[in-house]
Design an enzyme around this catalytic site. Structure first.
Site, PDB file in Angstrom:
ATOM      1  N   ASP A  92       0.855  -1.176   0.000  1.00  0.00           N
ATOM      2  CA  ASP A  92       0.000   0.000   0.000  1.00  0.00           C
ATOM      3  C   ASP A  92       0.897   1.234   0.000  1.00  0.00           C
ATOM      4  O   ASP A  92       2.119   1.128   0.098  1.00  0.00           O
ATOM      5  CB  ASP A  92      -0.966  -0.012   1.177  1.00  0.00           C
ATOM      6  CG  ASP A  92      -0.273   0.033   2.532  1.00  0.00           C
ATOM      7  OD1 ASP A  92       0.934   0.348   2.570  1.00  0.00           O
ATOM      8  OD2 ASP A  92      -0.926  -0.245   3.539  1.00  0.00           O
ATOM      9  N   GLY A  95      -0.911   5.817   2.659  1.00  0.00           N
ATOM     10  CA  GLY A  95      -1.965   6.813   2.836  1.00  0.00           C
ATOM     11  C   GLY A  95      -2.842   6.540   4.033  1.00  0.00           C
ATOM     12  O   GLY A  95      -3.190   7.458   4.791  1.00  0.00           O
ATOM     13  N   ASP A 146      -2.624   8.423  -1.671  1.00  0.00           N
ATOM     14  CA  ASP A 146      -3.966   9.015  -1.616  1.00  0.00           C
ATOM     15  C   ASP A 146      -4.249   9.502  -0.202  1.00  0.00           C
ATOM     16  O   ASP A 146      -3.516   9.185   0.734  1.00  0.00           O
ATOM     17  CB  ASP A 146      -5.026   7.991  -2.029  1.00  0.00           C
ATOM     18  CG  ASP A 146      -5.114   6.817  -1.050  1.00  0.00           C
ATOM     19  OD1 ASP A 146      -4.088   6.477  -0.416  1.00  0.00           O
ATOM     20  OD2 ASP A 146      -6.205   6.231  -0.903  1.00  0.00           O
ATOM     21  N   GLY A 221     -10.835   3.836   1.111  1.00  0.00           N
ATOM     22  CA  GLY A 221     -11.737   4.660   1.903  1.00  0.00           C
ATOM     23  C   GLY A 221     -13.014   3.977   2.322  1.00  0.00           C
ATOM     24  O   GLY A 221     -14.009   4.656   2.602  1.00  0.00           O
ATOM     25  N   ASP A 271      -7.390  -7.613   1.372  1.00  0.00           N
ATOM     26  CA  ASP A 271      -6.443  -7.771   2.473  1.00  0.00           C
ATOM     27  C   ASP A 271      -7.112  -7.283   3.742  1.00  0.00           C
ATOM     28  O   ASP A 271      -8.023  -6.451   3.691  1.00  0.00           O
ATOM     29  CB  ASP A 271      -5.165  -6.967   2.230  1.00  0.00           C
ATOM     30  CG  ASP A 271      -5.362  -5.494   2.576  1.00  0.00           C
ATOM     31  OD1 ASP A 271      -4.928  -5.082   3.670  1.00  0.00           O
ATOM     32  OD2 ASP A 271      -5.961  -4.756   1.770  1.00  0.00           O
TER      33      ASP A 271
END
Length: 376
Positions: A92, A95, A146, A221, A271
């Protein structure tokens, strides 16, 4: 990276496919064990490979950047060489971790300024240097930087946050295309859809992300405070727009029920820390429901952990023995439970794949969702 869809379910958006990377093949739908700091907690890599049958694991850019550090990873030849995992790795972007540092970070157009949770030192993540960090880590699949918007954010904040994520994406993607892998194998780059719980923002973000022509796309998100049904709605909204011929990765989700519902809505990759975190705290997921291994009821139950045999440890250890280990605070308890839960998650997505091919995924899913929520 290549993605081939092998079969589409006739009664839902579920599909079974193959992702091919330079470190191996991944059969979708797939669950990725979380290896935050170059290890999956309480689990050896030979157990991940041989017993759990993990095909890909996740590493965390934020944590690996802080410790052991990029210099050490580069000297080792990348994360694969450093930890000995020879199959695909996804990282990842950091973020979500920066989002989690609420009182210790500031966002601006350039990127995110934050303080380390380890020693308080000051650092900066930008869309460009996050690409560089992931190049150094050597992940097969990299994520765009992000802002992970809280699930309770108001519309105006969510819109501004999404637009910032889009601007960061353009910069990150350009930098990715202008740089090369460091260790002799290919890397790919996934944009991330944001937009909180607002359908129009999610549609706008999904369209923007689709237009960037990444080799795969992530949905971020979600599972960050919003109601579960709202999460499912946003998945449906987004997957109406994201390209069907590219893998879709739902980040950080979730329970076994969440995963089956998302597969039905067209998601391919997952995940979550839940299997290992809950396992370390004595909660086991099984094909009959959920067990709290500290409960008195298991004290003299000598049956396997999951009598349907969803995990290699099932026939090796009884419920009574595992309860004894937890009550005695033995480290082996956390190891057995973590291995069992990960093996269960991989079994579950493997069964979903089989039922997609068989043509009865939706009916099987309905039965499993009801069963998986039971407290035993």
């Amino acid at each position: 990276m290549n993605f081939d869809i092998q079969h589409n379910d006739l009664n839902s958006q579920a599909r079974a496919g193959i992702i091919t990377t330079d470190h191996g093949v991944i059969e979708t739908p797939i669950f990725m064990p979380v290896g935050t700091v170059a290890s999956v907690k309480a689990v050896h890599f030979h157990e991940l490979r041989d017993d759990i049958k993990a095909q890909i694991i996740l590493g965390n850019t934020y944590h690996l950047y802080l410790r052991p550090g990029i210099d050490t990873l580069e000297r080792a030849g990348g994360l694969h060489k450093f930890n000995g995992w020879d199959r695909p790795i996804l990282t990842d972007s950091g973020g979500f971790q920066v989002f989690s540092l609420t009182g210790n970070r500031k966002l601006n157009e350039e990127g995110a300024v934050f303080r380390s949770h380890i020693d308080g030192s000051k650092h900066v993540f930008t869309p460009e240097n996050v690409v560089d960090i992931q190049r150094s880590i050597g992940a097969d699949i990299m994520m765009a930087f992000d802002e992970c918007t809280p699930g309770t954010a108001d519309y105006n904040y969510a819109k501004k946050s999404m637009e910032l994520t889009h601007r960061w994406l353009k910069r990150g993607l350009q930098h990715f295309r202008e740089t090369e892998p460091k260790y002799g194998y290919n890397q790919t780059f996934f944009p991330i859809v944001q937009g909180c719980v607002y359908p129009d923002l999610r549609r706008e973000s999904a369209k923007f992300i689709s237009d960037q022509s990444g080799e795969g796309n992530a949905i971020g998100g979600l599972a960050v405070g919003e109601p579960t049904e709202k999460m499912y709605e946003m998945i449906e909204v987004v997957n109406e727009i994201l390209p069907k011929d590219k893998p879709r990765y739902l980040m950080g989700v979730g329970t076994p029920q969440n995963i089956l519902e998302a597969i039905e809505r067209g998601v391919d990759m997952f995940d979550c820390v839940m299997p290992t975190r809950n396992g370390r705290n004595g909660m086991l997921f099984t094909s009959q429901g959920i067990m709290n291994m500290r409960n008195e009821k298991w004290k003299n139950d000598f049956s396997p952990l999951d009598e349907n045999g969803t995990s290699y440890v099932d026939q090796s250890y009884s419920k009574a023995y595992l309860r004894h280990l937890f009550i005695s605070k033995e480290l082996l308890a956390m190891q057995i439970a973590s291995i069992h839960n990960l093996a269960f998650y991989l079994w579950l997505v493997g069964e979903a794949r089989k039922h997609i091919f068989a043509g009865d995924f939706s009916s099987w899913k309905r039965e499993m969702v009801e069963i998986l929520g039971r407290r035993l």
